[in-house]
Design a protein around this motif. Structure first.
Motif, PDB file in Angstrom:
ATOM      1  N   PRO A 146       0.797  -1.232   0.000  1.00  0.00           N
ATOM      2  CA  PRO A 146       0.000   0.000   0.000  1.00  0.00           C
ATOM      3  C   PRO A 146       0.829   1.281   0.000  1.00  0.00           C
ATOM      4  O   PRO A 146       0.449   2.266  -0.655  1.00  0.00           O
ATOM      5  CB  PRO A 146      -0.838  -0.125   1.283  1.00  0.00           C
ATOM      6  CG  PRO A 146      -0.979  -1.599   1.486  1.00  0.00           C
ATOM      7  CD  PRO A 146       0.322  -2.181   1.041  1.00  0.00           C
ATOM      8  N   LEU A 149       1.826   2.068  -3.504  1.00  0.00           N
ATOM      9  CA  LEU A 149       0.692   2.556  -4.287  1.00  0.00           C
ATOM     10  C   LEU A 149       0.421   4.019  -3.982  1.00  0.00           C
ATOM     11  O   LEU A 149       0.200   4.827  -4.900  1.00  0.00           O
ATOM     12  CB  LEU A 149      -0.554   1.720  -3.990  1.00  0.00           C
ATOM     13  CG  LEU A 149      -1.845   2.187  -4.672  1.00  0.00           C
ATOM     14  CD1 LEU A 149      -1.714   2.126  -6.183  1.00  0.00           C
ATOM     15  CD2 LEU A 149      -3.036   1.353  -4.201  1.00  0.00           C
ATOM     16  N   ILE A 168      -2.357  -5.513  -4.568  1.00  0.00           N
ATOM     17  CA  ILE A 168      -1.895  -4.763  -3.397  1.00  0.00           C
ATOM     18  C   ILE A 168      -1.912  -5.693  -2.192  1.00  0.00           C
ATOM     19  O   ILE A 168      -2.973  -6.188  -1.790  1.00  0.00           O
ATOM     20  CB  ILE A 168      -2.792  -3.534  -3.124  1.00  0.00           C
ATOM     21  CG1 ILE A 168      -2.967  -2.699  -4.394  1.00  0.00           C
ATOM     22  CG2 ILE A 168      -2.183  -2.688  -2.004  1.00  0.00           C
ATOM     23  CD1 ILE A 168      -1.686  -2.153  -4.970  1.00  0.00           C
ATOM     24  N   SER A 172      -2.613  -4.323   5.194  1.00  0.00           N
ATOM     25  CA  SER A 172      -3.990  -3.939   4.919  1.00  0.00           C
ATOM     26  C   SER A 172      -4.029  -2.637   4.122  1.00  0.00           C
ATOM     27  O   SER A 172      -3.278  -1.702   4.409  1.00  0.00           O
ATOM     28  CB  SER A 172      -4.758  -3.775   6.227  1.00  0.00           C
ATOM     29  OG  SER A 172      -6.074  -3.334   5.995  1.00  0.00           O
ATOM     30  N   THR A 173      -4.896  -2.582   3.116  1.00  0.00           N
ATOM     31  CA  THR A 173      -5.021  -1.383   2.293  1.00  0.00           C
ATOM     32  C   THR A 173      -6.094  -0.474   2.880  1.00  0.00           C
ATOM     33  O   THR A 173      -7.268  -0.860   2.922  1.00  0.00           O
ATOM     34  CB  THR A 173      -5.401  -1.742   0.845  1.00  0.00           C
ATOM     35  OG1 THR A 173      -4.477  -2.714   0.341  1.00  0.00           O
ATOM     36  CG2 THR A 173      -5.375  -0.514  -0.045  1.00  0.00           C
ATOM     37  N   LEU A 177      -7.222   4.937   0.608  1.00  0.00           N
ATOM     38  CA  LEU A 177      -6.298   4.645  -0.491  1.00  0.00           C
ATOM     39  C   LEU A 177      -7.014   3.880  -1.605  1.00  0.00           C
ATOM     40  O   LEU A 177      -6.777   4.129  -2.794  1.00  0.00           O
ATOM     41  CB  LEU A 177      -5.102   3.858   0.032  1.00  0.00           C
ATOM     42  CG  LEU A 177      -4.022   3.487  -0.995  1.00  0.00           C
ATOM     43  CD1 LEU A 177      -3.479   4.739  -1.676  1.00  0.00           C
ATOM     44  CD2 LEU A 177      -2.893   2.712  -0.321  1.00  0.00           C
ATOM     45  N   LYS A 178      -7.888   2.961  -1.232  1.00  0.00           N
ATOM     46  CA  LYS A 178      -8.670   2.248  -2.243  1.00  0.00           C
ATOM     47  C   LYS A 178      -9.498   3.233  -3.066  1.00  0.00           C
ATOM     48  O   LYS A 178      -9.581   3.117  -4.291  1.00  0.00           O
ATOM     49  CB  LYS A 178      -9.586   1.219  -1.578  1.00  0.00           C
ATOM     50  CG  LYS A 178      -8.888   0.071  -0.895  1.00  0.00           C
ATOM     51  CD  LYS A 178      -9.924  -0.850  -0.246  1.00  0.00           C
ATOM     52  CE  LYS A 178      -9.279  -1.932   0.588  1.00  0.00           C
ATOM     53  NZ  LYS A 178     -10.284  -2.806   1.252  1.00  0.00           N
ATOM     54  N   PRO A 190      -6.983  -5.370  -3.827  1.00  0.00           N
ATOM     55  CA  PRO A 190      -6.452  -5.717  -2.509  1.00  0.00           C
ATOM     56  C   PRO A 190      -6.361  -7.233  -2.348  1.00  0.00           C
ATOM     57  O   PRO A 190      -7.311  -7.956  -2.673  1.00  0.00           O
ATOM     58  CB  PRO A 190      -7.486  -5.118  -1.542  1.00  0.00           C
ATOM     59  CG  PRO A 190      -8.259  -4.127  -2.357  1.00  0.00           C
ATOM     60  CD  PRO A 190      -8.264  -4.658  -3.746  1.00  0.00           C
TER      61      PRO A 190
END
Length: 363
Positions: A146, A149, A168, A172-173, A177-178, A190
């Motif tokens: 993450p 990204l 990703i 944890s994302t 950010l998602k 993810p």
């Protein structure tokens, strides 16, 4: 039993050794990082001078982000199964960009997928965009953590948009950010998994073909063809986490509309001042603050509170503002007792937050 060879953890060296173990012509290996600390961890966990257990092609050392590093035994079949299941989920084989270190499972599996697909992986050098332009395959893939990204969304957006899929994983994302990736037109998927599962085995909440997921009191259990064979020279630990073919993870989850949602680690609930506090829930709330760029919430032993809740924040909000923000939607008793402002969170080479270093610096 075979012997274990140590090799440099560079893309070329790992790709060559991996090719040999996948076609059966080479001995099992453990890739060694360039830095002295990483190399020492590999020697400690992989124990190259000891006889090697059966059914092992590669020994990877866990990052040790929250404890002692362990040597994870991955078989040839597990590596290949993971690669095939990934391509099946993404829509077919493709060419992969390598922005991760190949001595961690995320980077190693980019190389495995490339070998299985018969394509040439392209390592990222100084420029992500320049490396992406070197891809020539009809389908273009990459995988990253993450933090990468978030950075590439700021600096290499057009290159990110050129990929058919970006996996990703590694941590944890965060939901913000998602949303950023989705709104920017980036196909970021993810993934949930770990070294013991041969990299990501659940994509966007749905297990890959050949993988089964179950819950035991909220603890996530995983079964399938990508699982590791055990921990290097740790039969008691292996027996504790591998039971009847199921891997008992240290993560908690729930099913929402048929998809797995990871809600934190088993040890993410701490007792602070007699109150149960879910650290990941507090962390998720902090990440919603418009002036918080990143955050981690940890618990530290404390004579008064039992466990003191500490928020490590990258951003402008100070202690009182952080506590008030948390208390708007969560119990006031969940608000962090301490807030540490940082310019950036310390990271391990795996892309995970160095929790041990944070806690050491907070003492």
């Amino acid at each position: 039993m075979s012997t274990l060879r140590l090799i440099p953890g560079t893309p070329d060296a790992v790709l060559s050794a991996l090719s040999e173990v996948l076609d059966g012509s080479g001995a099992p290996f453990a890739p060694v990082p360039e830095d002295a600390v990483g190399a020492a961890r590999v020697h400690q966990a992989a124990a190259p001078d000891e006889p090697l257990e059966d059914d092992c092609a590669v020994v990877l050392t866990t990052s040790g982000s929250s404890g002692e590093p362990k040597g994870v035994l991955l078989s040839r079949d597990a590596l290949i199964s993971s690669a095939v299941a990934t391509h099946d989920r993404l829509g077919g084989p493709g060419q992969w960009l390598l922005p991760m270190k190949p001595y961690f499972v995320g980077g190693l599996q980019i190389l495995t997928r490339s070998l299985v697909a018969g394509t040439t992986p392209v390592p990222v050098g100084d420029s992500f965009t320049a490396a992406a332009r070197r891809l020539t395959g009809d389908r273009r893939y990459t995988a990253m953590v993450p933090t990468q990204l978030a950075r590439y969304l700021e600096t290499d957006l057009e290159a990110l948009r050129s990929f058919d899929a970006i996996i990703i994983g590694g941590a944890s994302t965060p939901e913000p950010l998602k949303r950023r990736a989705r709104e920017a037109g980036v196909t970021a998927i993810p993934a949930y998994g770990m070294t013991e599962t041969g990299s990501g085995c659940v994509y966007d909440g749905v297990p890959l073909d050949g993988t089964s997921i179950d819950l035991d009191g909220g603890r996530i259990l995983i079964k399938g063809s990508t699982l590791f064979s055990g921990y290097r020279l740790r039969p008691e630990l292996t027996a504790d986490v591998l039971r009847d073919g199921w891997f008992r993870t240290q993560d908690r989850g729930e099913f929402v509309d048929g998809r797995l949602r990871v809600v934190g680690r088993v040890d993410d609930v701490v007792i602070s001042g007699g109150v149960n506090v879910t650290l990941t829930t507090v962390q998720a709330r902090l990440l919603e603050h418009p002036r918080v760029k990143d955050a981690v919430v940890l618990g530290a032993p404390d004579a008064e509170w039992g466990t003191r809740v500490i928020a490590f924040v990258v951003g402008e909000p100070a202690r009182d503002e952080v506590r008030d923000w948390v208390s708007e939607t969560l119990p006031r008793t969940w608000a962090p007792q301490d807030v540490v402002q940082l310019e950036a969170l310390p990271m391990l080479a795996s892309g995970k937050v160095d929790r041990q270093r944070l806690l050491e610096n907070a003492r």
